[in-house]
Design a protein around this motif. Structure first.
Motif, PDB file in Angstrom:
ATOM      1  N   PRO A  30     -72.835  66.994 -11.455  1.00  0.00           N
ATOM      2  CA  PRO A  30     -73.528  66.178 -10.455  1.00  0.00           C
ATOM      3  C   PRO A  30     -74.915  65.775 -10.939  1.00  0.00           C
ATOM      4  O   PRO A  30     -75.449  66.337 -11.903  1.00  0.00           O
ATOM      5  N   GLU A  31     -75.484  64.791 -10.268  1.00  0.00           N
ATOM      6  CA  GLU A  31     -76.859  64.415 -10.563  1.00  0.00           C
ATOM      7  C   GLU A  31     -77.538  63.894  -9.303  1.00  0.00           C
ATOM      8  O   GLU A  31     -76.880  63.396  -8.384  1.00  0.00           O
ATOM      9  N   VAL A  32     -78.855  64.013  -9.279  1.00  0.00           N
ATOM     10  CA  VAL A  32     -79.660  63.451  -8.210  1.00  0.00           C
ATOM     11  C   VAL A  32     -80.688  62.527  -8.862  1.00  0.00           C
ATOM     12  O   VAL A  32     -81.180  62.805  -9.960  1.00  0.00           O
ATOM     13  N   SER A  33     -80.971  61.397  -8.189  1.00  0.00           N
ATOM     14  CA  SER A  33     -81.887  60.403  -8.741  1.00  0.00           C
ATOM     15  C   SER A  33     -82.930  60.019  -7.703  1.00  0.00           C
ATOM     16  O   SER A  33     -82.655  60.010  -6.501  1.00  0.00           O
ATOM     17  N   GLY A  67     -74.819  61.588  -7.118  1.00  0.00           N
ATOM     18  CA  GLY A  67     -73.497  61.222  -7.593  1.00  0.00           C
ATOM     19  C   GLY A  67     -73.009  62.183  -8.647  1.00  0.00           C
ATOM     20  O   GLY A  67     -73.460  63.334  -8.728  1.00  0.00           O
ATOM     21  N   GLY A  68     -72.095  61.724  -9.483  1.00  0.00           N
ATOM     22  CA  GLY A  68     -71.526  62.564 -10.528  1.00  0.00           C
ATOM     23  C   GLY A  68     -71.183  61.735 -11.755  1.00  0.00           C
ATOM     24  O   GLY A  68     -70.971  60.520 -11.665  1.00  0.00           O
ATOM     25  N   THR A  69     -71.121  62.404 -12.915  1.00  0.00           N
ATOM     26  CA  THR A  69     -70.843  61.750 -14.187  1.00  0.00           C
ATOM     27  C   THR A  69     -69.804  62.538 -14.963  1.00  0.00           C
ATOM     28  O   THR A  69     -69.804  63.775 -14.938  1.00  0.00           O
ATOM     29  N   VAL A  70     -68.931  61.812 -15.661  1.00  0.00           N
ATOM     30  CA  VAL A  70     -67.977  62.423 -16.583  1.00  0.00           C
ATOM     31  C   VAL A  70     -68.099  61.700 -17.911  1.00  0.00           C
ATOM     32  O   VAL A  70     -68.100  60.463 -17.963  1.00  0.00           O
ATOM     33  N   ARG A  71     -68.201  62.473 -18.999  1.00  0.00           N
ATOM     34  CA  ARG A  71     -68.233  61.912 -20.344  1.00  0.00           C
ATOM     35  C   ARG A  71     -67.193  62.616 -21.203  1.00  0.00           C
ATOM     36  O   ARG A  71     -67.035  63.833 -21.116  1.00  0.00           O
TER      37      ARG A  71
END
Length: 264
Positions: A188-191, A222-226
């Motif tokens: 997850p991430e917060v901006s 949101g969230g990120t996938v790499r």
């Protein structure tokens, strides 16, 4: 934006000169090297090291970096649809020129073993929407309103910039004979909003720029996938809360996808 990128590159370059290994953040151990230098964090190990052999004990890693450079496309999702509703039709955009760009400049975490690491990072994120219509979105307005312009804009770009703080979980395979690995990085991430911006170019008025928050969410999560191999991979991001704070734009969200450079 360009000035910020140049400044970041300069700072990262100086950090690389002062602390070897700060850019690559490599975890592979060289022969007879007892001290691991990760930029702002330096850790001394005991025991013998050998080429391509990972220490069994966990350790803290982190420092100044320039990695996870994401370059790709952005898409607006209107209540589950890629087609914009009548309330949001004024935001109709050119998909091939609506983009995202982001990178990380700091990270700190803990490597549990050769295959798993958890870390918090910090960096910057831009979403650049190329509007189709010749409109100008109003500044300092309580509502999301716009005016139609008599001039034709060769460029009408509506953008936002954020500081993002992701929490990443990194899984990686052992090195192959070429010294490379497969990576899976997700979390997850917060901006936090820096500003909104409109950049317009027309024959009549030339180049014009305007800044305001334009009702963008002040806090975005949101969230990120790499997934990738070596230093190159693919990414996708999805933001769970609405893109704007106005009631008329409720349910309008943002996602992005593209290429990522640097997965360490």
């Amino acid at each position: 934006m360009k000035r910020l990128i140049y400044t970041t590159l300069l700072v990262s370059g100086l950090a690389g000169v002062m602390a070897p290994g700060a850019f690559a953040q490599q975890d592979s151990i060289k022969r007879n090297r007892r001290d691991l230098d990760y930029g702002i964090v330096k850790i001394t190990r005991d025991g013998k090291d050998s080429v391509n052999k990972q220490p069994k004990n966990g350790r803290f890693v982190g420092g100044i970096t320039f990695t996870r450079v994401d370059l790709g496309f952005s898409r607006l999702i209107d209540n589950g649809s890629f087609n914009l509703s009548p309330n949001n039709d004024f935001l109709d955009y050119k998909g091939g020129k609506t983009s995202t760009f982001s990178f990380d400049v700091l990270q700190f975490g803990y490597r549990f073993n050769s295959n798993f690491k958890v870390y918090v990072a910090g960096g910057f994120d831009w979403t650049l929407i190329r509007l189709r219509k010749d409109i100008t979105i109003a500044k300092n307005s309580n509502e999301f309103v716009y005016t139609e312009s008599p001039e034709h804009f060769s460029k009408n770009r509506f953008s936002s910039s954020y500081v993002h703080i992701p929490l990443n979980f990194e899984f990686r395979t052992a090195e192959n004979k070429n010294g490379k690995r497969f990576y899976l990085v997700l979390g997850p991430e917060v901006s936090f909003l820096l500003n909104g911006k409109i950049k317009q170019i027309s024959e009549e008025r030339g180049k014009e720029k305007q800044y305001d928050n334009y009702h963008f969410q002040s806090v975005r999560y949101g969230g990120t996938v790499r997934f990738g191999y070596g230093g190159l991979g693919l990414f996708t991001k999805y933001y769970f809360n609405d893109m704007f704070t106005t009631a008329q734009q409720a349910g309008l969200k943002n996602m992005s996808f593209g290429i990522t450079f640097g997965l360490n």
